[in-house]
Write an enzyme that holds these catalytic residues in place. Structure first.
Site, PDB file in Angstrom:
ATOM      1  N   ASN A 218      13.778-123.002  28.401  1.00 20.09           N
ATOM      2  CA  ASN A 218      14.639-124.005  27.784  1.00 20.09           C
ATOM      3  C   ASN A 218      15.404-124.716  28.891  1.00 20.09           C
ATOM      4  O   ASN A 218      15.246-124.424  30.073  1.00 20.09           O
ATOM      5  CB  ASN A 218      15.567-123.383  26.737  1.00 20.09           C
ATOM      6  CG  ASN A 218      16.502-122.328  27.328  1.00 20.09           C
ATOM      7  OD1 ASN A 218      16.959-122.429  28.467  1.00 20.09           O
ATOM      8  ND2 ASN A 218      16.793-121.292  26.543  1.00 20.09           N
ATOM      9  N   ARG A 219      16.232-125.651  28.499  1.00 24.30           N
ATOM     10  CA  ARG A 219      16.905-126.482  29.494  1.00 24.30           C
ATOM     11  C   ARG A 219      17.797-125.651  30.425  1.00 24.30           C
ATOM     12  O   ARG A 219      17.807-125.860  31.640  1.00 24.30           O
ATOM     13  CB  ARG A 219      17.729-127.548  28.779  1.00 24.30           C
ATOM     14  CG  ARG A 219      18.149-128.688  29.685  1.00 24.30           C
ATOM     15  CD  ARG A 219      19.130-129.634  28.997  1.00 24.30           C
ATOM     16  NE  ARG A 219      18.889-129.804  27.580  1.00 24.30           N
ATOM     17  CZ  ARG A 219      18.741-130.986  26.972  1.00 24.30           C
ATOM     18  NH1 ARG A 219      18.758-132.097  27.677  1.00 24.30           N
ATOM     19  NH2 ARG A 219      18.585-131.059  25.672  1.00 24.30           N
ATOM     20  N   GLU A 221      17.592-122.406  31.146  1.00 25.40           N
ATOM     21  CA  GLU A 221      16.769-121.557  32.004  1.00 25.40           C
ATOM     22  C   GLU A 221      16.144-122.367  33.130  1.00 25.40           C
ATOM     23  O   GLU A 221      16.034-121.893  34.268  1.00 25.40           O
ATOM     24  CB  GLU A 221      15.689-120.873  31.165  1.00 25.40           C
ATOM     25  CG  GLU A 221      16.239-119.819  30.203  1.00 25.40           C
ATOM     26  CD  GLU A 221      15.258-119.424  29.120  1.00 25.40           C
ATOM     27  OE1 GLU A 221      15.481-118.372  28.483  1.00 25.40           O
ATOM     28  OE2 GLU A 221      14.268-120.153  28.899  1.00 25.40           O
ATOM     29  N   ASP A 287      10.323-118.467  19.490  1.00 27.81           N
ATOM     30  CA  ASP A 287       9.196-117.560  19.253  1.00 27.81           C
ATOM     31  C   ASP A 287       8.071-118.280  18.516  1.00 27.81           C
ATOM     32  O   ASP A 287       6.891-118.094  18.817  1.00 27.81           O
ATOM     33  CB  ASP A 287       9.649-116.350  18.436  1.00 27.81           C
ATOM     34  CG  ASP A 287      10.715-115.530  19.141  1.00 27.81           C
ATOM     35  OD1 ASP A 287      10.704-115.485  20.377  1.00 27.81           O
ATOM     36  OD2 ASP A 287      11.564-114.947  18.433  1.00 27.81           O
TER      37      ASP A 287
END
Length: 496
Positions: A218-219, A221, A287
């Site tokens: 994600n952004r 991370e 997920d």
């Protein structure tokens, strides 16, 4: 597809291949999932008062649901597509681990390898929910790396499982399963086996996944791993490209929440705008996206098509309440959003999910049921009156085998598909759900409607499901039938 240019991404809105055909290929795939599994426990109830012991709400518990979470939720989504799934993870020798073993083993088309480490605590997340809102989440977990001997055993199992599956998915929640050099060894094993490997990463050290075919951060991370700003689209592209080159990734897919997804590989940058119409619950959306991407690549779809389907699935997921799965029918419906009458005919699981969404909006969910064989004015009157007493109406219909058991030959006159289709064509009917049982009680218990409407002159106590309705404060209403049109085979209130 467009070449990478500094500071820009092309929009993925050019004419697409047959996406419906692509979706139908997902069921004919096999995927290996390795990662951190956890038990997600949802405790639902109502809050009507504040405790005298402390300024906290008192939750009157109504029901509890336990589901596999983390990598287990990836497995749930894959099985919802119909994929054959192998699953490798580690649990503790405790009740939560035992519960997870049963839940995973109960999934269709799953070959589970849940290894047990003594004295280890299985991750358990408990959520307290009232009126669709989380009041509290309590976590119990152990994030230490799994025992080295257990890691070696897990890798040996993975080698065999890779040979039997098409794509490997690593779902890293930082709980210890994918610790130390385990990801590096799995990437190398996948390369030797000729299998694509996708990673949902955790932490800032992406060197652990070096050589993976696709990483899906994600952004936040992405920013932590690249040590670069991600406050603009150009910055996101630059950070993703930096990571791709530095660690030898085939592609980086950045999940950007309300801003959709961005794909960066060696030759292109594509942006996929968010597909969500309504956002109810973001839990589990990552997920769902990971599972869809894995199934799509296992189906040998182009990466851009796979990311588009993953983005679409994530948008559907956040429109559901709780960690709900996305099915083939959900994707097909989203690709052709006009709601035809036949799309009102749903499975029990789909009806339960839709009822939860309606309640989350504050709408009253109504239910009625019957044979509805040779539909007549009495039926129509019942349906219209039922719909007038709720915001959304679900109609349960006895299956052919159920009708035949209850009434004998030659019933039903009309087959279940025809009866359901006719009911779905009425504007006053919002969903139609077939049931195999002789009575609707199991369906009523699953749906938990606010209003149960029946026709006839029997007392409320005689209505099947009335006792269940009392359990959650629902109402039972009786509607007078139009007597001039009650002819055989009429609605039989006490038998379906």
């Amino acid at each position: 597809m467009n070449q990478i240019t500094p500071g820009s991404a092309s929009r993925a809105d050019e004419p697409q291949p047959d996406l419906a055909a692509a979706v139908r290929r997902l069921a004919h795939t096999s995927v290996l999932v390795i990662g951190d599994v956890m038990l997600d426990r949802y405790t639902y109830g109502e809050v009507s008062r504040i405790s005298q012991e402390a300024p906290v709400p008192i939750l009157a518990i109504d029901r509890e649901v336990a589901l596999p979470g983390g990598a287990g939720n990836v497995v749930r989504n894959l099985t919802a597509f119909g994929c054959a799934t192998a699953f490798i993870s580690v649990v503790g020798d405790d009740q939560a681990g035992s519960d997870l073993t049963g839940l995973i083993g109960g999934q269709p088309n799953v070959e589970p390898w849940l290894l047990v480490q003594g004295s280890r605590t299985t991750t358990l997340k408990t959520r307290l929910i009232a009126s669709g809102q989380q009041l509290l989440r309590a976590d119990r977990e152990q994030t230490d790396p799994i025992h080295p001997k257990l890691a070696d055993r897990m890798l040996r199992i993975a080698l065999d499982a890779m040979a039997a599956t098409s794509v490997t998915v690593l779902s890293d929640y930082g709980k210890g399963v994918l610790s130390a050099d385990v990801p590096v060894r799995l990437v190398e094993a996948a390369r030797k086996a000729g299998r694509k490997l996708i990673v949902d990463p955790r932490g800032s050290d992406f060197a652990r996944y070096a050589g993976a075919d696709v990483v899906m951060p994600n952004r936040l991370e992405l920013a932590a791993a690249a040590h670069m700003p991600v406050d603009t689209e150009a910055a996101i592209i630059a950070a993703a490209q930096h990571l791709r080159v530095e660690h030898g990734f085939g592609a980086v897919v950045v999940t950007r929440g309300n801003d959709g997804m961005t794909l960066v590989d060696a030759t292109r940058v594509l942006h996929f705008p968010a597909e969500a119409a309504d956002v109810y619950d973001t839990s589990g959306a990552g997920d769902t996206a990971l599972a869809t991407l894995g199934a799509a690549l296992a189906a040998k779809l182009d990466l851009a098509v796979a990311v588009r389907l993953a983005n679409l699935a994530a948008g559907i997921s956040v429109g559901k309440v709780g960690a709900s799965v996305v099915r083939e029918a959900d994707l097909l419906s989203a690709l052709t959003p006009q709601r035809s009458a036949l799309r009102k005919i749903v499975t029990r699981e789909e009806a339960v999910e839709q009822a939860e969404r309606w309640r989350h909006r504050g709408w009253r969910v109504g239910f009625t049921n019957g044979f509805f064989d040779l539909l007549h004015q009495g039926h129509i009157h019942l349906l219209e009156q039922a719909r007038a007493r709720c915001d959304r109406l679900i109609v349960g219909v006895n299956s052919d085998t159920s009708v035949h058991r209850l009434k004998g030959a030659p019933h039903p006159v009309q087959p279940e598909a025809a009866r359901a289709a006719v009911l779905a064509s009425f504007a006053c009917v919002d969903e139609v759900c077939l049931f195999e049982e002789d009575t609707p009680e199991a369906l009523i218990e699953a749906l938990r409607p606010d209003v149960l409407v029946k026709g006839g002159t029997q007392s409320i106590e005689d209505v099947e499901g009335a006792d269940l309705m009392r359990n959650w404060g629902g109402r039972v209403l009786l509607i007078d039938l139009v007597q001039d049109h009650v002819t055989q085979p009429a609605l039989t209130p006490l038998k379906g």
